[in-house]
Design a protein around this motif. Structure first.
Motif, PDB file in Angstrom:
ATOM      1  N   LEU A   1     -27.630 107.427  63.427  1.00  0.00           N
ATOM      2  CA  LEU A   1     -28.768 107.956  64.181  1.00  0.00           C
ATOM      3  C   LEU A   1     -28.278 108.477  65.522  1.00  0.00           C
ATOM      4  N   SER A   2     -28.567 109.720  65.804  1.00  0.00           N
ATOM      5  CA  SER A   2     -28.044 110.353  67.012  1.00  0.00           C
ATOM      6  C   SER A   2     -28.782 109.928  68.273  1.00  0.00           C
ATOM      7  N   SER A   3     -30.062 109.644  68.153  1.00  0.00           N
ATOM      8  CA  SER A   3     -30.838 109.252  69.331  1.00  0.00           C
ATOM      9  C   SER A   3     -30.654 107.764  69.604  1.00  0.00           C
ATOM     10  N   PRO A   4     -30.633 107.350  70.868  1.00  0.00           N
ATOM     11  CA  PRO A   4     -30.476 105.926  71.190  1.00  0.00           C
ATOM     12  C   PRO A   4     -31.699 105.133  70.747  1.00  0.00           C
ATOM     13  N   PRO A   5     -31.543 103.836  70.521  1.00  0.00           N
ATOM     14  CA  PRO A   5     -32.695 103.022  70.107  1.00  0.00           C
ATOM     15  C   PRO A   5     -33.726 102.922  71.226  1.00  0.00           C
ATOM     16  N   THR A   6     -34.977 102.871  70.850  1.00  0.00           N
ATOM     17  CA  THR A   6     -36.046 102.654  71.817  1.00  0.00           C
ATOM     18  C   THR A   6     -36.259 101.157  71.987  1.00  0.00           C
ATOM     19  N   LEU A   7     -37.039 100.787  72.990  1.00  0.00           N
ATOM     20  CA  LEU A   7     -37.348  99.370  73.184  1.00  0.00           C
ATOM     21  C   LEU A   7     -38.019  98.786  71.947  1.00  0.00           C
ATOM     22  N   ASP A   8     -38.811  99.603  71.252  1.00  0.00           N
ATOM     23  CA  ASP A   8     -39.502  99.128  70.059  1.00  0.00           C
ATOM     24  C   ASP A   8     -38.543  98.878  68.903  1.00  0.00           C
ATOM     25  N   ASP A   9     -37.338  99.477  68.976  1.00  0.00           N
ATOM     26  CA  ASP A   9     -36.346  99.290  67.910  1.00  0.00           C
ATOM     27  C   ASP A   9     -35.632  97.943  68.008  1.00  0.00           C
ATOM     28  N   TYR A  10     -35.643  97.333  69.187  1.00  0.00           N
ATOM     29  CA  TYR A  10     -34.833  96.131  69.391  1.00  0.00           C
ATOM     30  C   TYR A  10     -35.164  95.037  68.390  1.00  0.00           C
TER      31      TYR A  10
ATOM     32  N   LYS B   1     -27.895  99.366  69.907  1.00  0.00           N
ATOM     33  CA  LYS B   1     -27.213 100.662  69.998  1.00  0.00           C
ATOM     34  C   LYS B   1     -26.114 100.766  68.951  1.00  0.00           C
ATOM     35  N   ALA B   2     -25.341  99.683  68.773  1.00  0.00           N
ATOM     36  CA  ALA B   2     -24.271  99.691  67.774  1.00  0.00           C
ATOM     37  C   ALA B   2     -24.842  99.827  66.364  1.00  0.00           C
ATOM     38  N   ALA B   3     -25.943  99.131  66.080  1.00  0.00           N
ATOM     39  CA  ALA B   3     -26.564  99.220  64.761  1.00  0.00           C
ATOM     40  C   ALA B   3     -27.123 100.612  64.514  1.00  0.00           C
ATOM     41  N   HIS B   4     -27.686 101.220  65.544  1.00  0.00           N
ATOM     42  CA  HIS B   4     -28.200 102.588  65.438  1.00  0.00           C
ATOM     43  C   HIS B   4     -27.056 103.562  65.119  1.00  0.00           C
ATOM     44  N   GLU B   5     -25.921 103.393  65.812  1.00  0.00           N
ATOM     45  CA  GLU B   5     -24.778 104.253  65.551  1.00  0.00           C
ATOM     46  C   GLU B   5     -24.236 104.035  64.150  1.00  0.00           C
TER      47      GLU B   5
END
Length: 471
Positions: free
Chosen positions: A386-395, A378-382
């Protein structure tokens, strides 16, 4: 005849080859792993970069920030001291420098001030065995600090020397003299004989203070790293990023070194902290952000050298330590998430904490290994905007491997779940501890796990050894 295809070289955009390892960490916890990381880079012939946040505002660092502004330097100083080469001769120069830079003044403010004057005037016993060339260089910056302290003194606001770290005082003096935090770190690294293959990089290269806030799931906002992680008693759970105007005006009516608008809760002398008997948070932490002096959220850019180090790395390690105040303050910075997401970085290893702490509780709802990875993602996405939260596939974009202990009090690890997410797990059998004490990583076992993960060694299976690994 068709020409043969030449395989693409694994070279980052800035032209650096991938010969580095980056460790994201805070101070004290990861200091216990320094020898492991040093052995690892020697075997792989890598350069090592430690990325350390500068948002610490507790203890004696709070007094330096109150009077001089500037970054929180305690964790940077702590890592530099830990990197001083070992020497068996207790009378050696390196041992003397380590003892001097690590020295703290007494708790009593008057006794601390008197001892400080003894140090500045070269009468103190801690100067023994330090060669005169280094002694006079160090003392010149401490004398500068003393002058600056006297200049900033007001009847209503004087510097409190209680428990001050001499290393922190030196770094601040060097920063004030050079106008550069980076130069101050370089100078202390040189004095401490830190190997040239190892760098200590502040997450933000700045001469100014950068504070953090977190929001809890229940809407509570806590401001300042110390209040988030190790608050004084009672804890400051009721803080919000906005303080009453009257309180700010009352502080601003006194001439001192504080920046206009600085939150009163961050101006206190020697903000106390405790690492025991901490009050649980009423809800999980939802996210972390940086604030300006008025408490407003800002997006801060990372130190360019941090981004260069990540670009040149073949391995990133999220070390043990406080998740939200030691690791995520570096990840959430602008540019870091994008750099970590690079698919050419094959190994992105999370060394999971052996216990649940205040930041990863409360005990009624403790973090699992998957929750740790979700927070990092989530921190890396922010960081990437990126406005949308990470999906499980993003981990798996941010964490590819997990190394963990197993036992009472350790975060739960669901291997099947993580395998489904594309994340490999490796269990290490830790050191035996006293009943009721948290498990600890065994140095040999952790080194073996890291070597096995990044390809230095095969997993070897003597199941009777405490450093046995289990995939």
């Amino acid at each position: 005849m068709a020409s043969a295809q030449v395989p693409a070289l694994n070279i980052p955009p800035n032209g650096l080859t991938r010969n580095g390892m980056v460790v994201l960490s805070g101070g004290s916890a990861a200091n216990n792993l320094v020898d492991i990381f040093k052995t690892l880079i020697e075997g792989k012939k890598l350069n090592l970069s430690y990325v350390i946040p500068i948002s610490d505002n507790g203890g004696s660092s709070s007094e330096l920030i109150r009077v001089f502004g500037g970054p929180g330097i305690g964790d940077v100083r702590s890592r530099l001291v830990r990197l001083i080469p070992d020497d068996d001769d207790i009378n050696s120069q390196t041992a003397a420098i380590r003892a001097f830079i690590s020295h703290r003044l007494p708790d009593d403010p008057l006794a601390a001030k008197l001892e400080w004057l003894d140090i500045v005037e070269a009468r103190h016993e801690t100067w023994h065995h330090i060669p005169s060339s280094k002694k006079e260089l160090i003392r010149s910056f401490l004398n500068l600090m003393n002058l600056e302290i006297v200049k900033r003194a007001r009847p209503s606001s004087v510097f409190n020397f209680s428990s001050a770290s001499i290393g922190n005082m030196f770094l601040t003096g060097a920063r004030l003299f050079s106008g550069s935090f980076e130069s101050a770190i370089y100078l202390l690294s040189t004095i401490c004989s830190v190997p040239s293959t190892i760098s200590v990089l502040p997450a933000i290269n700045t001469n100014f203070s950068h504070h953090i806030s977190v929001g809890l799931k229940d809407g509570t906002v806590i401001t300042g790293q110390n209040a988030i992680s190790h608050p004084s008693v009672p804890t400051a759970l009721s803080q919000t990023p906005w303080s009453p105007i009257s309180e700010i005006e009352a502080h601003d009516s006194i001439e001192d070194a504080n920046l206009p608008g600085s939150l009163p809760s961050l101006r206190k002398q020697n903000i106390a902290f405790s690492k025991s008997d901490e009050e649980e948070l009423p809800a999980r932490i939802d996210r972390l952000w940086y604030i300006n002096p008025y408490g407003q959220e800002i997006r801060v850019a990372a130190n360019p050298k941090v981004l260069d180090a990540v670009d040149a790395s073949r391995c990133i390690i999220y070390s043990i330590g406080s998740l939200y105040t030691s690791i995520i303050p570096s990840i959430v910075l602008r540019g870091v998430g994008e750099a970590i997401a690079n698919q050419n970085i094959r190994y992105k290893i999370l060394i999971l904490n052996s216990t649940i702490d205040r930041e990863t509780g409360p005990c009624s709802d403790p973090y699992s290994a998957t929750d740790f990875i979700a927070a990092i993602s989530k921190a890396a996405h922010e960081s990437r905007g990126l406005s949308s939260p990470p999906t499980l596939d993003d981990y798996k974009t941010y964490v590819t491997h997990l190394i963990h202990l197993e036992g009472d009090g350790t975060p739960k690890v669901d291997k099947a779940e993580l395998a489904g997410l594309g994340i490999q797990t490796l269990r290490v059998y830790g050191r035996k501890t006293e009943l009721g004490k948290p498990a600890r990583y065994d140095e040999k076992g952790l080194l073996q796990a890291l070597e096995a993960t990044i390809g230095n060694a095969e997993v070897r299976g003597d199941r009777s050894r405490r450093n046995t690994l289990e995939m």
